[in-house]
Design a protein around this motif. Sequence first.
Motif, short mmCIF file in Angstrom:
data_model
loop_
_atom_site.label_atom_id
_atom_site.label_comp_id
_atom_site.label_asym_id
_atom_site.label_seq_id
_atom_site.Cartn_x
_atom_site.Cartn_y
_atom_site.Cartn_z
N ARG A 24 0.73 -1.16 -0.23
CA ARG A 24 0.25 0.01 -0.12
C ARG A 24 0.98 1.45 0.18
NH1 ARG A 24 -3.54 -2.39 4.64
NH2 ARG A 24 -4.64 -3.86 3.53
N GLY A 25 2.21 1.15 -0.40
CA GLY A 25 2.85 2.41 -0.73
C GLY A 25 3.69 2.84 0.50
N THR A 26 3.52 2.05 1.74
CA THR A 26 4.20 2.48 2.85
C THR A 26 5.66 2.43 2.49
OG1 THR A 26 4.26 0.47 3.87
CG2 THR A 26 2.33 2.01 4.53
N LYS A 27 6.68 3.29 3.21
CA LYS A 27 7.90 3.40 3.08
C LYS A 27 8.63 2.78 4.29
CE LYS A 27 7.85 7.90 0.94
NZ LYS A 27 8.20 9.26 0.80
N ILE A 28 9.55 2.14 3.95
CA ILE A 28 10.09 1.02 4.91
C ILE A 28 11.63 1.52 5.04
CG2 ILE A 28 10.98 -1.07 5.69
CD1 ILE A 28 8.37 -2.39 4.19
#
Length: 104
Positions: free
Chosen positions: A56-60
């Motif tokens: 879902r496009g979350t940055k890690i």
Amino acid sequence: MSMIRIKMWGTDLDTLNHFTNSILKIIEQLGIEKRGPVTLPTKIIRIPSMRTLGKRGTKIYETYQMKIYRRFIDVANDERFFKSYFINMQIPSRGFRISLKILK
């Protein structure tokens, strides 16, 4: 009598301690006045980097760090120490630095 500050810093703690102990051994053999070694606080350099985009496009992010260990020794300005040993000393080349400063 003037003093000379030998400042050492490096990324490997074992190498730094070994180098410091070899300097202290020579100073004790020659009977030169000294102050130290003084342990300075460890400097930590942190570098965050984005690994990937997750679901879902979350940055890690991952964080990399490097520790820099520092010591200094004040030694009386004696020619015997610098002529006999310090000029011929083998300084570890990777991740290790040394500087000299004359104190008044």
